[in-house]
Design a protein around this motif. Structure first.
Motif, PDB file in Angstrom:
ATOM      1  N   CYS A  44       0.836  -1.216   0.000  1.00  0.00           N
ATOM      2  CA  CYS A  44       0.000   0.000   0.000  1.00  0.00           C
ATOM      3  C   CYS A  44       0.867   1.260   0.000  1.00  0.00           C
ATOM      4  O   CYS A  44       0.611   2.207  -0.743  1.00  0.00           O
ATOM      5  CB  CYS A  44      -0.939   0.003   1.205  1.00  0.00           C
ATOM      6  N   ALA A  61      -5.948  -9.080   0.424  1.00  0.00           N
ATOM      7  CA  ALA A  61      -6.547  -8.181  -0.572  1.00  0.00           C
ATOM      8  C   ALA A  61      -7.530  -7.192   0.067  1.00  0.00           C
ATOM      9  O   ALA A  61      -7.695  -6.078  -0.417  1.00  0.00           O
ATOM     10  CB  ALA A  61      -7.239  -8.992  -1.656  1.00  0.00           C
ATOM     11  N   GLN A  65      -7.560  -3.358  -0.739  1.00  0.00           N
ATOM     12  CA  GLN A  65      -8.761  -2.810  -1.384  1.00  0.00           C
ATOM     13  C   GLN A  65      -9.204  -1.526  -0.660  1.00  0.00           C
ATOM     14  O   GLN A  65      -9.438  -0.495  -1.298  1.00  0.00           O
ATOM     15  CB  GLN A  65      -9.869  -3.877  -1.314  1.00  0.00           C
ATOM     16  N   ILE A  75      -7.469  -3.498  -7.921  1.00  0.00           N
ATOM     17  CA  ILE A  75      -6.864  -4.502  -7.040  1.00  0.00           C
ATOM     18  C   ILE A  75      -7.137  -5.900  -7.589  1.00  0.00           C
ATOM     19  O   ILE A  75      -8.287  -6.278  -7.785  1.00  0.00           O
ATOM     20  CB  ILE A  75      -7.464  -4.445  -5.604  1.00  0.00           C
TER      21      ILE A  75
END
Ligand code: MG
Length: 384
Positions: A44, A61, A65, A75
């Motif tokens: 990130c 994820a 996300q 993503i």
């Protein structure tokens, strides 16, 4: 022309060093996508800074996300996502810094799609070097090695007639157990094995360095990248990790490539080839290094190196079994299930039992599965 790049394995040691290199080369590359295994936090952070079009993560994820979707970043998840990134029409160059066996399929897909691939993941060419290089010739994909030894060799040998090369030498640091006796090596712990004298790398490759299998893989990889038979590829122990490769010519002369050990150098060499541009790598002061020492590798204490040559001799699918059995054994050692010297034992046994066949893609995947299953059985029998 700006090259559009997908960076696979962005949170590992190759990935983070690649981002440093890309940061110092503005207007040459556009980072289109990033892919990581499980380090959602770092992925990130990287995406917030680089703003790629898409990212992919194997696990985690949800967190990714939540943080990146509001930035308009797509993503993707798991193997399917990794596959999509490797054939993405928005990408010209794939940089494969994935760990171990995970790196194979994206390289195969990218090469088939005619994309250039910079390969730091040795396992890819160990398992399927014959197929990958043949396909690259067909599709026009360029394969670029990223390795402190192979990259300068590949660059130096571009214009060289192979008949003029007597042999090349791949230096190995010798790892943390260079001067251990066999008895001492039998009892070493995971933490001792993870303490590499020169390089900061992920756990799999660090154990491979301690067993010298990493160098065995380099021998196999080098034959494909450099178009040289393994009979012309030798390994030499060099403790200082200052000399990264040597080329011995038929006239008796030798050329060596020296630098401060820093992965940013081979990464940049591969990415801007055939140019040479300034880097942030610390200049080498030979008077501070003082002494360079070299030794013959001891294949009795480090049988993995010999097993790699044996696999090449067996040919066909044998290197796929070498890689599969090694990977399973290394993770079993990291899980404290087997001892350090059991790693070569498991691989040797699997290799001896394997009946190598011609290396079609299907046969390679079968051999990979067989090698993993057999290694697991052998490890279970060692435990009981
Ligand atoms: Mg290397």
């Amino acid at each position: 022309m700006i090259k559009r790049v997908a960076l696979l394995g962005s949170t590992g040691s190759i990935g983070t060093n690649t981002l440093r290199v890309l940061n110092s080369l503005p207007n040459r590359f556009e980072l289109v996508s990033l892919c990581a295994g499980s380090n959602a936090e770092l992925l990130c952070e990287q995406a917030e800074y680089w703003r790629p079009k898409r990212v992919c993560i194997a696990q985690g994820a949800k967190e990714v996300q939540a943080r990146l979707a509001p930035l308009g970043i797509e993503i993707l998840e798991g193997n399917a996502g990794l596959q999509d990134l490797s054939v993405d029409p928005d990408v010209d160059l794939i940089i494969n810094g994935l760990a171990a066996g995970v790196g194979l399929r994206p390289t195969l897909s990218a090469v088939r799609a005619g994309k250039d691939v910079a390969i730091a993941n040795k396992e890819t060419l160990v398992v399927a070097g014959h197929l990958v290089t043949a396909w690259a010739k067909q599709t026009g994909a360029t394969l670029l090695p990223i390795d402190s030894e192979t990259t300068p060799l590949w660059q130096s040998l571009q214009e060289t007639n192979r008949e003029e090369v007597k042999r090349i030498l791949l230096p190995a640091s010798g790892g943390p157990f260079f001067d251990y006796t066999q008895e001492q090596m039998a009892g070493v712990s995971r933490d001792q094995a993870l303490n590499h004298p020169t390089w900061q790398m992920g756990p799999k490759i660090t154990i491979d360095s301690a067993t010298l299998m990493n160098k065995g893989f380099e021998v196999i990889e080098a034959q494909w990248f450099l178009d040289l038979p393994v009979s012309k590829i030798d390994v030499i122990i060099h403790r200082q990790s200052i000399v990264h490769c040597l080329i011995e010519y038929v006239d008796g002369g030798m050329m060596a490539h020296l630098s401060t050990p820093d992965m940013q150098l081979p990464i940049q060499q591969a990415l801007v080839h055939p140019e040479k541009l300034p880097t942030q790598v610390e200049p080498l002061d030979l008077t501070k290094v003082g002494t360079l020492s070299f030794f013959q590798p001891d294949t009795e204490r480090f049988p993995c190196l010999q097993l790699a040559y044996q696999a090449v001799e067996q040919g066909g699918t044998a290197p796929a079994v070498l890689n599969a059995a090694n990977e399973v054994a290394v993770y079993a050692f990291l899980d404290d299930r087997i001892g350090f010297l059991d790693i070569p034992r498991v691989i040797a046994q699997a290799l001896d039992e394997h009946e190598a066949s011609e290396d079609t893609l299907e046969a390679v995947f079968d051999a990979d599965r067989w090698g993993r299953d057999r290694a697991n059985e052998l490890i279970c029998s060692l435990e009981s």
